[in-house]
Scaffold this active site. Structure first.
Site, PDB file in Angstrom:
ATOM      1  N   CYS A  10       0.854  -1.179   0.000  1.00 51.41           N
ATOM      2  CA  CYS A  10       0.000   0.000   0.000  1.00 51.41           C
ATOM      3  C   CYS A  10       0.893   1.234   0.000  1.00 51.41           C
ATOM      4  O   CYS A  10       2.118   1.135   0.127  1.00 51.41           O
ATOM      5  CB  CYS A  10      -0.904  -0.002   1.228  1.00 51.41           C
ATOM      6  SG  CYS A  10       0.013   0.106   2.792  1.00 51.41           S
ATOM      7  N   HIS A  39       5.551  -4.937   8.785  1.00 47.37           N
ATOM      8  CA  HIS A  39       5.519  -6.305   9.282  1.00 47.37           C
ATOM      9  C   HIS A  39       5.684  -7.314   8.145  1.00 47.37           C
ATOM     10  O   HIS A  39       4.728  -7.956   7.701  1.00 47.37           O
ATOM     11  CB  HIS A  39       4.222  -6.562  10.051  1.00 47.37           C
ATOM     12  CG  HIS A  39       4.187  -5.903  11.388  1.00 47.37           C
ATOM     13  ND1 HIS A  39       3.024  -5.605  12.057  1.00 47.37           N
ATOM     14  CD2 HIS A  39       5.199  -5.481  12.191  1.00 47.37           C
ATOM     15  CE1 HIS A  39       3.319  -5.022  13.216  1.00 47.37           C
ATOM     16  NE2 HIS A  39       4.630  -4.934  13.305  1.00 47.37           N
ATOM     17  N   GLU A 124       0.505  -0.484  16.295  1.00 42.68           N
ATOM     18  CA  GLU A 124      -0.372   0.636  15.973  1.00 42.68           C
ATOM     19  C   GLU A 124      -1.288   0.966  17.146  1.00 42.68           C
ATOM     20  O   GLU A 124      -1.524   2.140  17.459  1.00 42.68           O
ATOM     21  CB  GLU A 124      -1.203   0.334  14.728  1.00 42.68           C
ATOM     22  CG  GLU A 124      -2.061   1.511  14.297  1.00 42.68           C
ATOM     23  CD  GLU A 124      -2.980   1.203  13.133  1.00 42.68           C
ATOM     24  OE1 GLU A 124      -4.072   1.791  13.086  1.00 42.68           O
ATOM     25  OE2 GLU A 124      -2.601   0.387  12.257  1.00 42.68           O
ATOM     26  N   THR A 162      -6.199   0.578  11.823  1.00 41.14           N
ATOM     27  CA  THR A 162      -6.439   0.742  10.385  1.00 41.14           C
ATOM     28  C   THR A 162      -6.450  -0.563   9.606  1.00 41.14           C
ATOM     29  O   THR A 162      -6.832  -0.572   8.441  1.00 41.14           O
ATOM     30  CB  THR A 162      -5.374   1.659   9.757  1.00 41.14           C
ATOM     31  OG1 THR A 162      -4.082   1.057   9.885  1.00 41.14           O
ATOM     32  CG2 THR A 162      -5.385   3.031  10.409  1.00 41.14           C
ATOM     33  N   CYS A 192      -8.130   1.541   6.622  1.00 43.49           N
ATOM     34  CA  CYS A 192      -7.555   2.230   5.467  1.00 43.49           C
ATOM     35  C   CYS A 192      -8.076   1.657   4.153  1.00 43.49           C
ATOM     36  O   CYS A 192      -8.565   0.523   4.089  1.00 43.49           O
ATOM     37  CB  CYS A 192      -6.026   2.202   5.539  1.00 43.49           C
ATOM     38  SG  CYS A 192      -5.251   0.765   4.816  1.00 43.49           S
ATOM     39  N   SER A 221      -1.009  -7.756  10.705  1.00 43.78           N
ATOM     40  CA  SER A 221      -2.439  -7.775  11.011  1.00 43.78           C
ATOM     41  C   SER A 221      -3.273  -7.871   9.744  1.00 43.78           C
ATOM     42  O   SER A 221      -4.184  -8.697   9.648  1.00 43.78           O
ATOM     43  CB  SER A 221      -2.817  -6.512  11.787  1.00 43.78           C
ATOM     44  OG  SER A 221      -4.215  -6.434  11.989  1.00 43.78           O
TER      45      SER A 221
END
Length: 312
Positions: A10, A39, A124, A162, A192, A221
């Protein structure tokens, strides 16, 4: 073979990885990185080969050194610690995470209790909680949403990590709204665009594939959510770092394999997986696009002017 699109990097991940590589070009090795920049095991190892040194806390970074903060964001105390050690900070926090941090501070300044939907232990969540720790309560499940207690039910807001499951989060929010009719949320959803798009894409292929392979690391995640979404639709889904982790027994009797990758997995891992599966006879590859992505984020201050080239 059905290849989900969009998949992989992304804009926030691309920005963070670029930041480390440009910092290496500008300053030379070593450049320190607090936590994993993103990650993904392969990305971290590649950056280590180029001279990045990954540490758990800013206190481990030699005084006066360059440190890059990961895409997942940090609590204000981390900036304080970096300042005490005179560290030269390059902040690679994803702008979409920064948006959540700003919302948390705004809600806290208004005296509201913040119900943060997310997973305990995720970086996060630690960063977002750190914006207003005395006002934030973590809610991880529908069951917790149904039982959480707040000091003033009429003065509550919610935020979300997110990278969550879109469907599961919607159910948690529904329960919170039922219990706290006055609850307020962010102006725009926190999950997101990339997480949403990748989940939509895996839904599209999961209904037509016997097996879905999700390329991503165990601590990612959004990658874990992709595998869960596929399983919820009845596919046999497996999360793997790369093709070497694929068990041939998973593919027994399968006619169609679906492939996708989490937002922190580089495209070359997908290419390796496609070649591996082609060697097993799954050589008819069909791209399955569900959305176009054109999002780009500007680079962090301190590396914007640096041309990207091989850092070694």
């Amino acid at each position: 073979m059905l290849l989900a699109a969009p998949r992989g990097y992304c804009a926030g991940v691309e920005r963070a990885v670029d930041a480390v590589e440009r910092a290496l070009v500008k300053h030379g090795a070593p450049v320190y990185v607090r936590k994993q920049i993103v990650h993904n095991l392969h990305v971290v190892k590649d950056l280590e080969r180029k001279g990045a040194v990954f540490v758990e806390e800013e206190a481990e970074v030699p005084e006066g050194s360059v440190v890059v903060l990961s895409a997942h964001g940090v609590a204000p105390t981390v900036y304080d610690g970096a300042a005490e050690r005179r560290l030269r900070v390059i902040d690679a926090t994803c702008p979409l995470v920064t948006k959540v941090h700003l919302e948390a501070r705004r809600f806290a300044n208004d005296g509201r209790t913040i119900l943060l939907i997310g997973h305990a232990g995720h970086e996060e969540v630690a960063g977002t909680t750190g914006q207003a720790p005395e006002r934030t309560i973590l809610v991880q499940t529908v069951e917790e949403a149904a039982s959480v207690e707040v000091p003033d039910p009429g003065n509550v807001s919610y935020l979300t990590q997110t990278t969550l499951s879109v469907d599961e989060t919607a159910e948690i929010v529904r329960v919170l709204r039922d219990r706290f009719p006055a609850i307020s949320g962010p102006p725009r959803e926190d999950i997101c665009y990339a997480t949403q798009n990748r989940q939509d894409a895996v839904k599209d292929i999961a209904g037509r594939a016997d097996v879905v392979l999700v390329i991503g690391s165990r601590n990612s995640s959004n990658s874990n959510r992709l595998a869960e979404v596929a399983r919820d639709l009845g596919a046999r889904a497996h999360l793997v770092d790369d093709e070497t982790e694929v068990d041939a027994a998973w593919l027994d009797g399968a006619r169609t394999i679906g492939v996708t990758s989490g937002a922190s997995a580089p495209e070359w891992l997908v290419e390796r997986m496609v070649s591996f599966l082609a060697g097993l006879g799954f050589d008819d590859v069909q791209q399955v696009p569900v959305a176009e992505e054109g999002v780009r984020f500007s680079l962090p201050a301190g590396v914007r002017e640096v041309p990207l080239r091989s850092a070694g």
